[in-house]
Design a protein around this motif. Structure first.
Motif, short mmCIF file in Angstrom:
data_model
loop_
_atom_site.label_atom_id
_atom_site.label_comp_id
_atom_site.label_asym_id
_atom_site.label_seq_id
_atom_site.Cartn_x
_atom_site.Cartn_y
_atom_site.Cartn_z
N ASP A 8 0.87 -1.22 0.05
CA ASP A 8 0.16 0.10 -0.01
C ASP A 8 0.80 1.22 0.01
OD1 ASP A 8 -2.71 -0.85 -0.08
OD2 ASP A 8 -2.71 -1.63 1.75
N ALA A 33 -2.11 -5.49 -0.77
CA ALA A 33 -2.49 -4.25 -0.86
C ALA A 33 -4.08 -4.20 -0.55
CB ALA A 33 -2.11 -3.27 -1.95
N ASN A 34 -4.53 -3.26 -0.06
CA ASN A 34 -5.92 -2.89 0.15
C ASN A 34 -6.73 -2.54 -1.19
OD1 ASN A 34 -4.89 -1.37 2.93
ND2 ASN A 34 -6.33 -3.12 2.89
N GLN A 35 -5.82 -2.07 -2.03
CA GLN A 35 -6.41 -1.82 -3.51
C GLN A 35 -5.84 -2.56 -4.58
OE1 GLN A 35 -4.75 2.17 -3.44
NE2 GLN A 35 -2.67 1.44 -3.57
N MET A 36 -6.58 -2.67 -5.73
CA MET A 36 -5.99 -3.37 -6.71
C MET A 36 -4.65 -2.95 -7.51
SD MET A 36 -6.59 -5.98 -8.28
CE MET A 36 -6.80 -6.90 -9.77
N LEU A 37 -3.57 -3.66 -7.48
CA LEU A 37 -2.42 -3.32 -8.22
C LEU A 37 -2.37 -3.88 -9.42
CD1 LEU A 37 -0.11 -3.91 -4.86
CD2 LEU A 37 -1.07 -1.68 -5.80
N GLN A 49 -5.07 -8.71 -3.29
CA GLN A 49 -5.87 -7.46 -2.72
C GLN A 49 -6.55 -8.06 -1.65
OE1 GLN A 49 -8.70 -5.79 -5.52
NE2 GLN A 49 -9.30 -4.16 -3.93
N SER A 52 -10.51 -3.50 2.50
CA SER A 52 -9.96 -2.33 3.21
C SER A 52 -10.14 -2.65 4.79
CB SER A 52 -10.80 -1.22 2.86
OG SER A 52 -10.69 -1.13 1.33
#
Length: 148
Positions: A8, A33-37, A49, A52
């Protein structure tokens, strides 16, 4: 050995170094991560992912890591937890965190958090310099070469 990245807050330049290292050494690299990478297509690189929430990515890394794995994080509590499990930890500036220096880092982190909660403006970390990127790349190369 697997490489786990607390992705993140990991700088893009550090991720790029890790992508090249994973492909070159054929070591599994997982960015959590909490978000799409978006990651380059490679059998050695994957993005995971997680939902959150506070420390969800950290908790997932701590759950998945094994003795001898490598973790890339600037999060000191996560570093302490995975070091206790036998993992190797490097921060994005190339500093090797070990059982010998993690307690000092935890103490300083907690002290700074106490100052901030008391209203003291402590500022954030400096931006990642070319020297930091080079130190990180050198540390990764040393650790992966020693693995062979």
């Amino acid at each position: 050995m697997k490489i786990w990245v607390d992705a993140d807050a990991c700088p893009g330049a550090i991720k790029e170094i890790l992508y090249r290292a994973a492909d070159r050494t054929q070591i599994s690299l997982t960015l959590v991560a909490n978000q799409m990478l978006r990651v380059p297509p490679s059998p050695w690189i994957r993005a995971l992912q997680v939902p959150s929430g506070f420390d969800v990515a950290d908790q997932r890394i701590a759950l998945e890591v094994h003795d001898g794995d490598l973790v890339i994080t600037a999060d000191i509590p996560l570093a302490a937890e995975v070091i206790a499990k036998g993992a190797i930890v490097i921060d994005p500036r190339g500093e090797l965190l070990t059982e010998h220096n993690i307690q000092e880092r935890l103490t300083m982190r907690n002290f700074m958090a106490d100052l901030r909660s008391g209203g003291v403006q402590t500022g954030g970390p400096s931006t990642l310099s070319n020297g930091d990127r080079q130190a990180f790349a050198n540390q990764i190369d040393r650790l992966l070469a020693a693995r062979r």
